[in-house]
Scaffold this motif. Sequence first.
Motif, PDB file in Angstrom:
ATOM      1  N   GLN A  43     -11.256   9.336  72.633  1.00 34.94           N
ATOM      2  CA  GLN A  43     -11.045   8.187  73.437  1.00 34.94           C
ATOM      3  C   GLN A  43     -10.425   7.609  74.467  1.00 34.94           C
ATOM      4  OE1 GLN A  43      -6.244  10.018  74.338  1.00 34.94           O
ATOM      5  NE2 GLN A  43      -6.339  10.401  71.750  1.00 34.94           N
ATOM      6  N   GLN A  44     -10.222   6.505  74.645  1.00 34.92           N
ATOM      7  CA  GLN A  44     -10.892   5.751  75.720  1.00 34.92           C
ATOM      8  C   GLN A  44     -10.021   6.349  76.821  1.00 34.92           C
ATOM      9  OE1 GLN A  44      -9.790   1.431  74.797  1.00 34.92           O
ATOM     10  NE2 GLN A  44     -12.075   1.295  73.848  1.00 34.92           N
ATOM     11  N   ALA A  45      -9.138   6.731  76.640  1.00 32.27           N
ATOM     12  CA  ALA A  45      -7.892   6.730  78.365  1.00 32.27           C
ATOM     13  C   ALA A  45      -8.548   8.416  77.977  1.00 32.27           C
ATOM     14  CB  ALA A  45      -6.337   6.807  78.193  1.00 32.27           C
ATOM     15  N   GLN A  46      -8.894   9.336  78.101  1.00 26.93           N
ATOM     16  CA  GLN A  46      -9.487  10.567  77.854  1.00 26.93           C
ATOM     17  C   GLN A  46     -10.003  10.923  77.031  1.00 26.93           C
ATOM     18  OE1 GLN A  46      -5.756  13.202  77.627  1.00 26.93           O
ATOM     19  NE2 GLN A  46      -4.875  11.970  76.925  1.00 26.93           N
ATOM     20  N   PRO A  47     -11.827  10.753  77.222  1.00 24.93           N
ATOM     21  CA  PRO A  47     -12.472  10.852  76.443  1.00 24.93           C
ATOM     22  C   PRO A  47     -12.583  12.827  76.258  1.00 24.93           C
ATOM     23  CG  PRO A  47     -12.936  10.248  78.924  1.00 24.93           C
ATOM     24  CD  PRO A  47     -11.823  10.181  78.814  1.00 24.93           C
TER      25      PRO A  47
END
Length: 102
Positions: A43-47
């Motif tokens: 996930q980009q927002a929550q790596p």
Amino acid sequence: MLLLLAELQAHGAARDEVKSLLEKLVVSTQEEPGNIFYALHQQQAQPDIFMVYELYRDQAACDTHLQSAPLKAALQRMETLLAQPPKITFGNMVAHTSWPAA
């Protein structure tokens, strides 16, 4: 075709180890005869959150994967590395576009 979506959230400090374990599953799963497609996403927002998109020929092929030694070993190792148990969703294909080239 059967879809399996898995979402796994690593403890922050364990992110790289979880990512490495999941990358190894991509390699081992591609050798399974009933596997059609297997992709790992971060996930980009929550790596710390990883998403695995898996397509299998049928339920039997998916069941074989779920009982495979590499998957069992990875899940056992990840027990202490994940913030919560993996979220698993199954789906039956209704329609699709053409498959992208690698």
